[in-house]
Design a protein around this motif. Structure first.
Motif, short mmCIF file in Angstrom:
data_model
loop_
_atom_site.label_atom_id
_atom_site.label_comp_id
_atom_site.label_asym_id
_atom_site.label_seq_id
_atom_site.Cartn_x
_atom_site.Cartn_y
_atom_site.Cartn_z
N TYR A 1 0.84 -1.20 0.00
CA TYR A 1 0.00 0.00 0.00
C TYR A 1 0.88 1.25 0.00
CZ TYR A 1 -3.91 -3.01 1.33
OH TYR A 1 -4.87 -3.98 1.35
N GLU A 2 0.37 2.32 -0.64
CA GLU A 2 1.03 3.61 -0.53
C GLU A 2 0.58 4.26 0.75
OE1 GLU A 2 0.84 6.66 -3.54
OE2 GLU A 2 1.43 5.12 -5.01
N VAL A 3 1.53 4.84 1.48
CA VAL A 3 1.16 5.33 2.81
C VAL A 3 1.41 6.83 2.94
CG1 VAL A 3 1.63 5.09 5.28
CG2 VAL A 3 1.72 3.08 3.81
N ASP A 4 0.40 7.55 3.42
CA ASP A 4 0.55 8.95 3.78
C ASP A 4 0.63 8.97 5.31
OD1 ASP A 4 0.02 11.49 4.71
OD2 ASP A 4 -1.40 11.97 3.11
N LEU A 5 1.85 9.21 5.84
CA LEU A 5 2.05 9.04 7.29
C LEU A 5 1.21 10.01 8.12
CD1 LEU A 5 5.85 8.27 7.81
CD2 LEU A 5 3.91 6.74 8.08
N GLU A 6 1.00 11.23 7.62
CA GLU A 6 0.18 12.19 8.38
C GLU A 6 -1.26 11.71 8.49
OE1 GLU A 6 0.82 14.74 10.39
OE2 GLU A 6 2.86 14.08 10.03
N GLN A 7 -1.79 11.20 7.36
CA GLN A 7 -3.17 10.69 7.38
C GLN A 7 -3.27 9.46 8.28
OE1 GLN A 7 -4.80 9.57 3.55
NE2 GLN A 7 -6.57 8.63 4.53
N LEU A 8 -2.25 8.58 8.17
CA LEU A 8 -2.24 7.37 9.00
C LEU A 8 -2.23 7.74 10.48
CD1 LEU A 8 -2.06 4.25 8.98
CD2 LEU A 8 0.41 4.48 8.92
N LYS A 9 -1.44 8.76 10.81
CA LYS A 9 -1.35 9.21 12.21
C LYS A 9 -2.71 9.69 12.70
CE LYS A 9 1.65 12.41 14.74
NZ LYS A 9 2.83 13.24 14.54
N ARG A 10 -3.41 10.47 11.85
CA ARG A 10 -4.75 10.94 12.24
C ARG A 10 -5.70 9.77 12.44
NH1 ARG A 10 -3.75 14.90 8.48
NH2 ARG A 10 -4.87 13.81 6.85
N GLU A 11 -5.61 8.78 11.54
CA GLU A 11 -6.52 7.62 11.64
C GLU A 11 -6.25 6.81 12.91
OE1 GLU A 11 -7.22 7.04 6.84
OE2 GLU A 11 -6.22 5.43 7.95
N ILE A 12 -4.97 6.66 13.24
CA ILE A 12 -4.62 5.91 14.46
C ILE A 12 -5.13 6.66 15.69
CG2 ILE A 12 -2.67 5.17 15.91
CD1 ILE A 12 -1.20 4.35 13.41
N MET A 13 -4.98 8.00 15.67
CA MET A 13 -5.46 8.81 16.80
C MET A 13 -6.97 8.66 16.96
SD MET A 13 -3.22 12.27 16.78
CE MET A 13 -4.57 13.34 16.72
N GLU A 14 -7.68 8.70 15.83
CA GLU A 14 -9.15 8.57 15.89
C GLU A 14 -9.55 7.20 16.42
OE1 GLU A 14 -9.93 11.33 12.02
OE2 GLU A 14 -10.82 9.33 12.01
N ARG A 15 -8.83 6.19 15.96
CA ARG A 15 -9.13 4.82 16.37
C ARG A 15 -8.86 4.64 17.87
NH1 ARG A 15 -7.09 -0.38 14.59
NH2 ARG A 15 -5.48 0.53 13.30
N ASP A 16 -7.73 5.17 18.35
CA ASP A 16 -7.41 5.11 19.78
C ASP A 16 -8.53 5.77 20.58
OD1 ASP A 16 -4.97 4.01 19.20
OD2 ASP A 16 -3.79 5.79 19.70
N GLN A 17 -8.98 6.93 20.07
CA GLN A 17 -10.00 7.70 20.77
C GLN A 17 -11.30 6.87 20.89
OE1 GLN A 17 -9.32 10.30 22.37
NE2 GLN A 17 -11.43 10.31 23.12
N LEU A 18 -11.69 6.27 19.76
CA LEU A 18 -12.90 5.43 19.78
C LEU A 18 -12.72 4.22 20.71
CD1 LEU A 18 -14.01 5.21 16.03
CD2 LEU A 18 -15.47 5.85 17.95
N ASP A 19 -11.55 3.59 20.63
CA ASP A 19 -11.31 2.38 21.43
C ASP A 19 -11.28 2.69 22.93
OD1 ASP A 19 -11.16 0.82 19.16
OD2 ASP A 19 -8.98 0.89 19.03
N MET A 20 -10.81 3.92 23.28
CA MET A 20 -10.68 4.25 24.70
C MET A 20 -11.97 4.83 25.29
SD MET A 20 -6.80 5.59 25.25
CE MET A 20 -6.50 6.57 23.84
N SER A 21 -12.82 5.36 24.42
CA SER A 21 -13.98 6.06 24.95
C SER A 21 -15.28 5.26 24.89
CB SER A 21 -14.18 7.39 24.21
OG SER A 21 -14.43 7.12 22.85
N ARG A 22 -15.25 4.07 24.27
CA ARG A 22 -16.52 3.33 24.17
C ARG A 22 -16.93 2.81 25.54
NH1 ARG A 22 -13.23 -0.76 21.05
NH2 ARG A 22 -12.35 -1.97 22.73
N LYS A 23 -18.26 2.56 25.66
CA LYS A 23 -18.78 2.18 26.98
C LYS A 23 -18.37 0.76 27.38
CE LYS A 23 -23.13 4.62 26.90
NZ LYS A 23 -23.57 4.19 25.58
N VAL A 24 -18.42 -0.16 26.39
CA VAL A 24 -18.12 -1.56 26.72
C VAL A 24 -16.70 -1.93 26.28
CG1 VAL A 24 -18.95 -3.94 26.46
CG2 VAL A 24 -20.54 -2.04 26.23
#
Ligand code: DC
Length: 218
Positions: A162-185
């Protein structure tokens, strides 16, 4: 023996967990791969990820199988091998949405506990230390700086072509961390009884040795 490892994306969990399992001669279960396999199927079937009933039906109807062939773990979804497909950027983008659904988690946790009840395991994920295997003998929380985690994920993706845009990947990882840490269950969190290992400045091999030393000391 049950060894539980939690941590955010790109912390080196699967590399460490796989190596520890191999050294100890026990099974490695990548629970993230299970959520990914279900997400892959949902995308194939164009299931509406914001329709809970459809997701629940999907989780209940899907057979996910993890097999160790000696040359690495392979993931099967309803009998079809999806080991490579589940690492695609599309699956990575959507998996946290599906993983935030409480019924989906209930079904997955049940499958994971069933595997652990029949086998000695090293299991990695986000909720293993506090939800799936709260009685595990050994608990670890692997982490690393966002930059290091982004570089690792980027390298994995580049290795897959895959071609990788590191800045976009960083944003996606941050969003994913946020979702994973803030969900109720089953949110991602550090339990007081987990040993925290920061892999920002050490290689995965050192983390493997550290885990093995703790486990072998008993
Ligand atoms: O570890 P990974 O990046 O392959 O995990 C994929 C996603 O699945 C991630 O966004 C978090 C979710 N996940 C989860 O919610 N609970 C787990 N036990 C494992 C993964």
């Amino acid at each position: 023996m049950k060894i539980a490892i939690d941590g955010p994306a790109g912390a080196g969990k699967s590399t460490v967990a796989r190596r520890v399992a191999r050294e100890l001669g026990i099974l490695y279960i990548d629970t993230g791969a299970m959520y990914r396999a279900l997400t892959w199927k949902a995308l194939q079937l164009k299931i509406n990820l914001s329709a809970p009933e459809e997701l629940h039906q999907l989780a209940a109807d899907t057979v996910i199988d993890i097999r160790d062939h000696g040359d690495g773990t392979r993931i099967y979804c309803d009998g079809r091998e999806v080991t490579t497909e589940i690492r695609s950027p599309e699956v990575s983008r959507m998996v946290s949405v599906l993983a935030a659904d409480d019924k989906v988690r209930e079904v997955m946790v049940e499958k994971q506990r069933a595997i652990a009840s029949r086998n000695d395991v090293v299991m990695d994920g986000r909720d293993i230390t506090h939800c799936v295997l709260p009685d595990a003998e050994y608990k670890f929380y692997l982490t690393a700086s966002l930059d290091v985690r982004t570089r690792r994920r980027g390298q994995e993706l580049e290795n897959q072509g895959y071609e990788v845009d590191l800045e976009q990947l960083k944003r996606e990882i941050m969003e994913r961390d946020q979702l994973d840490m803030s969900r109720k269950v089953g949110p991602l969190k550090i339990t007081p009884d987990a040993v925290v290992i920061d892999t920002s400045d050490i290689d995965c091999e050192s983390a493997v040795q550290y885990v093995l030393d703790i486990v072998r000391e008993g």
